[in-house]
Motif scaffolding. Structure first.
Motif, mmCIF file in Angstrom:
data_model
loop_
_atom_site.group_PDB
_atom_site.id
_atom_site.type_symbol
_atom_site.label_atom_id
_atom_site.label_comp_id
_atom_site.label_asym_id
_atom_site.label_seq_id
_atom_site.Cartn_x
_atom_site.Cartn_y
_atom_site.Cartn_z
ATOM 1 N N TYR A 138 0.838 -1.206 0.000
ATOM 2 C CA TYR A 138 0.000 0.000 0.000
ATOM 3 C C TYR A 138 0.873 1.256 0.000
ATOM 4 O O TYR A 138 0.654 2.188 -0.797
ATOM 5 N N LEU A 139 1.877 1.274 0.873
ATOM 6 C CA LEU A 139 2.779 2.420 0.951
ATOM 7 C C LEU A 139 3.618 2.555 -0.317
ATOM 8 O O LEU A 139 3.898 3.665 -0.774
ATOM 9 N N TYR A 140 4.007 1.425 -0.882
ATOM 10 C CA TYR A 140 4.810 1.445 -2.114
ATOM 11 C C TYR A 140 4.042 2.131 -3.243
ATOM 12 O O TYR A 140 4.563 3.030 -3.906
ATOM 13 N N TYR A 143 -8.504 -3.156 -0.558
ATOM 14 C CA TYR A 143 -9.312 -4.196 -1.212
ATOM 15 C C TYR A 143 -8.667 -4.651 -2.518
ATOM 16 O O TYR A 143 -8.599 -5.856 -2.803
ATOM 17 N N GLU A 144 -8.182 -3.708 -3.321
ATOM 18 C CA GLU A 144 -7.518 -4.049 -4.588
ATOM 19 C C GLU A 144 -6.251 -4.855 -4.332
ATOM 20 O O GLU A 144 -5.963 -5.826 -5.050
ATOM 21 N N TYR A 162 -2.972 -9.733 -4.491
ATOM 22 C CA TYR A 162 -2.737 -10.840 -3.573
ATOM 23 C C TYR A 162 -1.530 -10.547 -2.674
ATOM 24 O O TYR A 162 -0.616 -11.343 -2.525
ATOM 25 N N ALA A 163 -1.576 -9.367 -2.079
ATOM 26 C CA ALA A 163 -0.445 -8.867 -1.303
ATOM 27 C C ALA A 163 -0.176 -9.654 -0.030
ATOM 28 O O ALA A 163 0.897 -9.533 0.549
ATOM 29 N N ILE A 164 -1.145 -10.466 0.409
ATOM 30 C CA ILE A 164 -0.929 -11.225 1.640
ATOM 31 C C ILE A 164 -0.194 -12.544 1.405
ATOM 32 O O ILE A 164 0.297 -13.152 2.351
#
Length: 329
Positions: free
Chosen positions: A74-76, A87-88, A94-96
């Motif tokens: 998100y910060l990137y 959400y995106e 699939y950041a997790i």
């Protein structure tokens, strides 16, 4: 008139949507998390070792690493002025995923701040290069740079009941004395190796879960099965040569397959669709190289395990493997 942009690259047709694949992987990994929770938390507490925190420790690692990965991405994108919603990032990027995998390939004794740091490195590896398996990149970083802080792989119950470290580190420490009593007996039998009741990283010890996962993911055509198959067969071949030349029983072949993170790495890490070869020939070459490098590291270096490093090395030369395999094709 609308402008059309054509990008160079390889395109493979598949009935599987990326979202379906990722959600399936998450469901499968939940079984590894549950097993680890029982092995490293519930069972030791039942036996009188550890506390309630230990029961939830694997799950805490997963949650913390996942949230860290999500916030890192998100910060990137925020810094890049390409802001994306949480959400995106969850449903499209699939950041997790890197954080979940990272939490499964590290020691249960890893300090929580190193879990966070490793997840940050994993996520940055994903968004900056995407050439290396993110979870393994994060794991390698904290393992090498902060090796003295990570701690061993034994949970509190294993510390008190097992006089050895992990099977592979036990072999290295024992000057490569390749006997059943030395390598297997301290941990019970090879059935313990198969079911996962041996020391190791949080989510990698259960060979049974790895085999079931491989069968299901192959049936669903969600992984490149040629890589794990050629990987394991190469390990079998090299182990067989060692058995013959050193007059060791066939148990040694199973010991190599069931020890360390070989099956977990072969099924989940070596088949990462972004960092692995695109051709069938390239996938076979990749698997063979993984097997050779893993066995080389295990038996010709002081390092006890070679899965992590071998996968990262092959990731680095995937472009070359693609080029050669396309030429051969």
């Amino acid at each position: 008139m609308r402008e059309f942009k054509v990008r160079n690259g390889s395109y493979l047709k598949s009935k599987n949507k990326t979202s379906d694949m990722m959600y399936t992987i998450l469901i499968i990994l939940s079984f590894f998390i549950l097993f680890s929770t029982y092995k490293n938390g519930i069972y030791p507490v039942i036996k009188g070792y550890g506390s309630l925190y230990l029961v939830f420790k694997p799950l805490i690692f997963v949650v913390v690493a996942s949230i860290t990965g999500l916030l890192t991405e998100y910060l990137y994108y925020l810094i890049r002025k390409n802001k994306k919603s949480i959400y995106e990032l969850f449903t499209e990027n699939y950041a997790i995923i890197p954080g979940i995998f990272l939490s499964l390939v590290i020691s249960i004794n890893t300090p929580l701040y190193l879990v966070i740091l490793g997840s940050i490195i994993a996520s940055l590896s994903k968004v900056l290069t995407n050439k290396l398996n993110p979870a393994l990149a994060g794991s390698l970083f904290i393992t090498v740079i902060f090796s003295s802080l990570v701690g061993g792989y034994l949970n509190p119950y294993e510390v008190d009941t097992i006089s050895s470290a992990t099977p592979l580190s036990n072999m290295t420490a024992g000057s490569y004395v390749l006997t059943y009593d030395k390598l297997v007996t301290p941990f019970g039998s090879l059935l313990n190796f198969f079911f996962g009741n041996i020391p190791g990283a949080i989510g990698e010890t259960s060979s049974l879960l790895c085999v079931v996962s491989f069968i299901y993911l192959t049936y669903k055509k969600m992984i490149k099965w040629r890589i794990p198959v050629s990987y394991v067969l190469t390990v079998v071949l090299i182990s067989s040569v060692i058995c013959i030349t050193k007059d060791i029983g066939l148990w040694f072949i199973l010991f190599n397959i069931l020890s360390g993170g070989l099956l977990f790495g072969a099924v989940f890490m070596a088949t990462d669709p972004v960092t692995t070869p695109i051709t069938n020939t390239g996938q076979l070459i990749s698997g063979v190289l993984l097997g050779i490098i893993t066995m080389f590291i295990r038996y010709l270096t002081p390092l006890p395990e070679g899965v992590l490093i071998s996968i990262l090395i092959v990731n680095l030369i995937t472009i070359l493997i693609n080029y050669l395999s396309i030429k051969l094709y």
